[in-house]
Design a protein around this motif. Structure first.
Motif, PDB file in Angstrom:
ATOM      1  N   ILE A   1      10.280   5.835  -0.008  1.00 21.09           N
ATOM      2  CA  ILE A   1       8.939   5.333   0.265  1.00 21.09           C
ATOM      3  C   ILE A   1       8.770   5.020   1.746  1.00 21.09           C
ATOM      4  O   ILE A   1       7.849   5.469   2.389  1.00 21.09           O
ATOM      5  N   GLN A   2       9.686   4.239   2.312  1.00 30.40           N
ATOM      6  CA  GLN A   2       9.549   3.898   3.720  1.00 30.40           C
ATOM      7  C   GLN A   2      10.799   4.225   4.521  1.00 30.40           C
ATOM      8  O   GLN A   2      10.832   4.010   5.704  1.00 30.40           O
TER       9      GLN A   2
ATOM     10  N   GLN B   1       0.826  -1.200   0.000  1.00 38.53           N
ATOM     11  CA  GLN B   1       0.000   0.000   0.000  1.00 38.53           C
ATOM     12  C   GLN B   1       0.859   1.249   0.000  1.00 38.53           C
ATOM     13  O   GLN B   1       0.573   2.222  -0.710  1.00 38.53           O
ATOM     14  N   ALA B   2       1.941   1.224   0.800  1.00 38.52           N
ATOM     15  CA  ALA B   2       2.823   2.394   0.863  1.00 38.52           C
ATOM     16  C   ALA B   2       3.429   2.675  -0.503  1.00 38.52           C
ATOM     17  O   ALA B   2       3.489   3.828  -0.964  1.00 38.52           O
ATOM     18  N   TYR B   3       3.871   1.622  -1.185  1.00 36.23           N
ATOM     19  CA  TYR B   3       4.448   1.816  -2.515  1.00 36.23           C
ATOM     20  C   TYR B   3       3.414   2.338  -3.497  1.00 36.23           C
ATOM     21  O   TYR B   3       3.676   3.236  -4.304  1.00 36.23           O
ATOM     22  N   ALA B   4       2.190   1.766  -3.438  1.00 35.17           N
ATOM     23  CA  ALA B   4       1.140   2.219  -4.360  1.00 35.17           C
ATOM     24  C   ALA B   4       0.832   3.687  -4.126  1.00 35.17           C
ATOM     25  O   ALA B   4       0.730   4.480  -5.073  1.00 35.17           O
ATOM     26  N   ASP B   5       0.698   4.072  -2.835  1.00 35.54           N
ATOM     27  CA  ASP B   5       0.381   5.470  -2.541  1.00 35.54           C
ATOM     28  C   ASP B   5       1.483   6.398  -3.003  1.00 35.54           C
ATOM     29  O   ASP B   5       1.217   7.506  -3.496  1.00 35.54           O
ATOM     30  N   PHE B   6       2.717   5.949  -2.822  1.00 34.51           N
ATOM     31  CA  PHE B   6       3.840   6.813  -3.219  1.00 34.51           C
ATOM     32  C   PHE B   6       3.800   7.078  -4.704  1.00 34.51           C
ATOM     33  O   PHE B   6       3.932   8.226  -5.158  1.00 34.51           O
ATOM     34  N   TYR B   7       3.598   6.040  -5.487  1.00 38.53           N
ATOM     35  CA  TYR B   7       3.696   6.239  -6.939  1.00 38.53           C
ATOM     36  C   TYR B   7       2.448   6.830  -7.554  1.00 38.53           C
ATOM     37  O   TYR B   7       2.459   7.251  -8.710  1.00 38.53           O
ATOM     38  N   LYS B   8       1.350   6.900  -6.775  1.00 37.58           N
ATOM     39  CA  LYS B   8       0.145   7.542  -7.298  1.00 37.58           C
ATOM     40  C   LYS B   8       0.406   9.030  -7.546  1.00 37.58           C
ATOM     41  O   LYS B   8      -0.046   9.610  -8.514  1.00 37.58           O
ATOM     42  N   GLN B   9       1.145   9.666  -6.599  1.00 38.14           N
ATOM     43  CA  GLN B   9       1.373  11.110  -6.684  1.00 38.14           C
ATOM     44  C   GLN B   9       2.792  11.425  -7.127  1.00 38.14           C
ATOM     45  O   GLN B   9       3.331  12.462  -6.785  1.00 38.14           O
ATOM     46  N   TYR B  10       3.438  10.523  -7.837  1.00 39.25           N
ATOM     47  CA  TYR B  10       4.855  10.697  -8.140  1.00 39.25           C
ATOM     48  C   TYR B  10       5.026  11.403  -9.475  1.00 39.25           C
ATOM     49  O   TYR B  10       4.523  10.938 -10.492  1.00 39.25           O
TER      50      TYR B  10
END
Lengths: 76, 198
Positions: B159-160, A44-53
């Motif tokens: 990211i993390q 989820q963290a990766y998906a959220d990051f790349y949504k607004q990248y």
């Protein structure tokens, strides 16, 4: 005094009958717990990051910081 | 106290060396302070886990002892309390409570531990003076802060990891309101270790 004859055979089988289901259950629980506490949040963290990248914006920020050798900051 | 401890340790080592050197009775020619024990014969031991040693404590019995042993062959109810105790002492040297008595050996052990720890400390200090090469420049604070700045500019682990925890507007580490945050340290060193592990 006559004691009853003790169990001579099948001791390992008896132990396995008891412990093996427990072992499998615990292993499965550990795997499921790991999946839902670690891997799902990570995905989820990766998906959220790349949504607004915005790659270009990030590149320009890095360029201004002067870390590249192929491009200089826009000032020069 | 230190000298006393080393003396005790030294005497223990010396006794062990003597016991190792003296062997069977064929070497009786050398007259030493402690006569050599014939280890091929059954021996007597006072041990908690061997209640009946290989032989009784006293082999050579005086006449009084021999007569007592004769009396032992009869009914035991006729023996007085002192005779029973005397018979016990013929067969055994120490009783169980006497064997289990606490010794002061732990003081020697602790003293020896501290002594060798101190010696190790001296060795390490000497190494740091005469053996170690000069400190790498990558450990200087200035170098480390420049290194961190470069990592953040390159958006390492965005990211993390470290760049995710950094507040780019304020130019400092984010305040910890995320309970799942694994990085606990605010120092530069903690940031490095965490970034490299993620």
């Amino acid at each position: 005094m006559s004691l009853p004859k003790p169990m001579m055979r099948g001791l390992l089988a008896k132990r396995l009958r008891f412990h093996l289901p427990i072992a499998f259950t615990l292993a499965l629980t550990a795997a499921i717990a790991f999946k839902y506490t670690v891997t799902e949040p990570k995905k989820q963290a990766y998906a959220d990051f790349y949504k607004q990248y915005d790659a270009v914006k990030e590149f320009n920020a890095m360029r201004e910081a002067g870390i590249f050798e192929s491009v200089q900051p826009t000032g020069k | 106290m230190l000298r006393l401890t080393t003396g005790r340790v030294g005497s223990l080592l010396a006794r062990r060396a003597i016991a190792a050197v003296t062997t069977s009775s064929t070497r009786m020619a050398s007259k030493e302070v402690s006569e050599s024990v014939d280890m091929s014969q059954p021996m007597y031991w006072d041990r908690v886990d061997i209640p009946l040693p290989d032989k009784p404590y006293k082999d050579v019995l005086t006449d009084a002892d021999k007569s007592l042993k004769q009396k032992e062959k009869g009914p035991w109810g006729q023996l007085t309390k002192e005779e029973k105790i005397a018979l016990y002492r013929l067969t055994f040297c120490k009783t169980y409570p006497e064997m289990k008595q606490q010794t002061a050996e732990w003081k020697t052990v602790i003293g020896g531990i501290f002594f060798f720890l101190g010696f190790t400390g001296i060795v390490i200090w000497w190494q740091s003076v005469y053996v170690y090469p000069p400190r790498p420049r990558t450990f200087d604070d200035e170098w480390k802060s420049q290194q961190l700045k470069r990592m953040l500019d390159m958006k390492i682990n965005p990211i993390q990891g470290i760049s995710a925890k950094w507040d780019y507007e304020k130019g400092m580490e984010q305040t910890r309101n995320d309970p799942g945050c694994r990085d606990a340290g605010a120092s530069v060193d903690a940031s490095f270790g965490f970034a490299l592990s993620n």
